[in-house]
Design a protein around this motif. Structure first.
Motif, PDB file in Angstrom:
ATOM      1  N   ILE A   1       0.880  -1.168   0.000  1.00 28.58           N
ATOM      2  CA  ILE A   1       0.000   0.000   0.000  1.00 28.58           C
ATOM      3  C   ILE A   1       0.919   1.220   0.000  1.00 28.58           C
ATOM      4  O   ILE A   1       1.360   1.677   1.050  1.00 28.58           O
ATOM      5  N   GLU A   2       1.215   1.701  -1.194  1.00 31.54           N
ATOM      6  CA  GLU A   2       2.236   2.735  -1.365  1.00 31.54           C
ATOM      7  C   GLU A   2       1.933   4.018  -0.593  1.00 31.54           C
ATOM      8  O   GLU A   2       2.818   4.575   0.059  1.00 31.54           O
TER       9      GLU A   2
ATOM     10  N   TRP B   1       3.427   7.639   3.841  1.00 30.94           N
ATOM     11  CA  TRP B   1       2.991   8.409   5.000  1.00 30.94           C
ATOM     12  C   TRP B   1       3.690   7.928   6.268  1.00 30.94           C
ATOM     13  O   TRP B   1       4.203   8.729   7.063  1.00 30.94           O
ATOM     14  N   LEU B   2       3.750   6.602   6.475  1.00 25.39           N
ATOM     15  CA  LEU B   2       4.414   6.061   7.666  1.00 25.39           C
ATOM     16  C   LEU B   2       5.908   6.375   7.672  1.00 25.39           C
ATOM     17  O   LEU B   2       6.465   6.696   8.722  1.00 25.39           O
ATOM     18  N   GLU B   3       6.530   6.312   6.518  1.00 23.67           N
ATOM     19  CA  GLU B   3       7.951   6.672   6.414  1.00 23.67           C
ATOM     20  C   GLU B   3       8.173   8.108   6.857  1.00 23.67           C
ATOM     21  O   GLU B   3       9.094   8.413   7.622  1.00 23.67           O
TER      22      GLU B   3
ATOM     23  N   VAL C   1      -2.917  11.683  13.429  1.00 25.74           N
ATOM     24  CA  VAL C   1      -2.281  10.419  13.023  1.00 25.74           C
ATOM     25  C   VAL C   1      -3.286   9.278  13.025  1.00 25.74           C
ATOM     26  O   VAL C   1      -3.372   8.516  12.053  1.00 25.74           O
ATOM     27  N   LEU C   2      -4.047   9.145  14.093  1.00 22.81           N
ATOM     28  CA  LEU C   2      -5.022   8.055  14.140  1.00 22.81           C
ATOM     29  C   LEU C   2      -6.081   8.209  13.051  1.00 22.81           C
ATOM     30  O   LEU C   2      -6.447   7.246  12.389  1.00 22.81           O
TER      31      LEU C   2
ATOM     32  N   HIS D   1      -8.194   6.485   7.839  1.00 24.85           N
ATOM     33  CA  HIS D   1      -8.620   6.862   6.479  1.00 24.85           C
ATOM     34  C   HIS D   1      -7.876   6.040   5.418  1.00 24.85           C
ATOM     35  O   HIS D   1      -8.489   5.519   4.488  1.00 24.85           O
ATOM     36  N   LEU D   2      -6.559   5.917   5.569  1.00 24.02           N
ATOM     37  CA  LEU D   2      -5.780   5.153   4.584  1.00 24.02           C
ATOM     38  C   LEU D   2      -6.162   3.677   4.598  1.00 24.02           C
ATOM     39  O   LEU D   2      -6.205   3.033   3.541  1.00 24.02           O
TER      40      LEU D   2
END
Length: 181
Positions: free
Chosen positions: A13-14, A19-21, A133-134, A139-140
């Protein structure tokens, strides 16, 4: 966050991976910033009268700037990693771009030169970032549902239970989510 990152890499999931990176390592100048990382800020500067060494610290009001520069400077994009943001209660500062400082250095306060100007934000980020963040993570995951999405959401819920504010925010966000059904 690390478990979500492993999930995103496992299922490719790109958007979630990127986003996490950014959240784990910080945002670059040209990254896409989520809304919770863009905050309205103050403009501050240090001024010197030519021929004197005494410096004055002053707030720079919006009406000193033209509309284009006001738009550029009114909002601060927070670059630091999530960990840095949550563990820092200090003022967040970002220097004005040199071209903007140079164009206003002699005009902000008549008779004084602005030798340094910066954007400043000084308010706790914890609540804003926890909600942001949550909400963004949820959403993602809604957009990229996989068979394991429910398991991951359960694990996130368990992790949030350890902290009252996290749990409260997660319950509110998750109860409004179509994934809860």
């Amino acid at each position: 966050m690390l478990e979500a990152q492993q999930y995103s890499q496992k299922f490719h999931i790109e958007e979630l991976e990127q986003w996490l990176e950014h959240e784990l390592h910080g945002y670059g100048d040209f990254a896409h910033f989520p809304d919770y990382r863009i905050v309205e800020c103050k403009q501050l500067g240090i001024f010197v009268k030519p021929g004197q060494q005494l410096q004055h610290f002053e707030e720079i009001h919006d009406d000193c700037l033209n509309e284009r520069d006001r738009c550029v400077l009114r909002y601060l994009h927070i670059h630091q990693s999530l960990h840095e943001c949550l563990s820092n209660d200090e003022e967040i500062q970002q220097a004005w771009p040199m071209r903007i400082l140079a164009s206003y250095a002699n005009d902000i306060i008549p008779g004084y030169n602005c030798v340094r100007a910066w954007q400043s934000y000084h308010a706790p980020l914890n609540e804003r970032f926890i909600q942001g963040v949550l909400g963004h993570l949820l959403h993602l995951l809604e957009l990229n549902q996989q068979p394991e999405t429910k398991d991951l959401l359960g694990k996130i819920g368990q992790l949030c239970q350890a902290e009252y504010h996290l749990h409260k925010a997660w319950r509110r966000l998750y109860s409004d989510s179509p994934l809860e059904a």
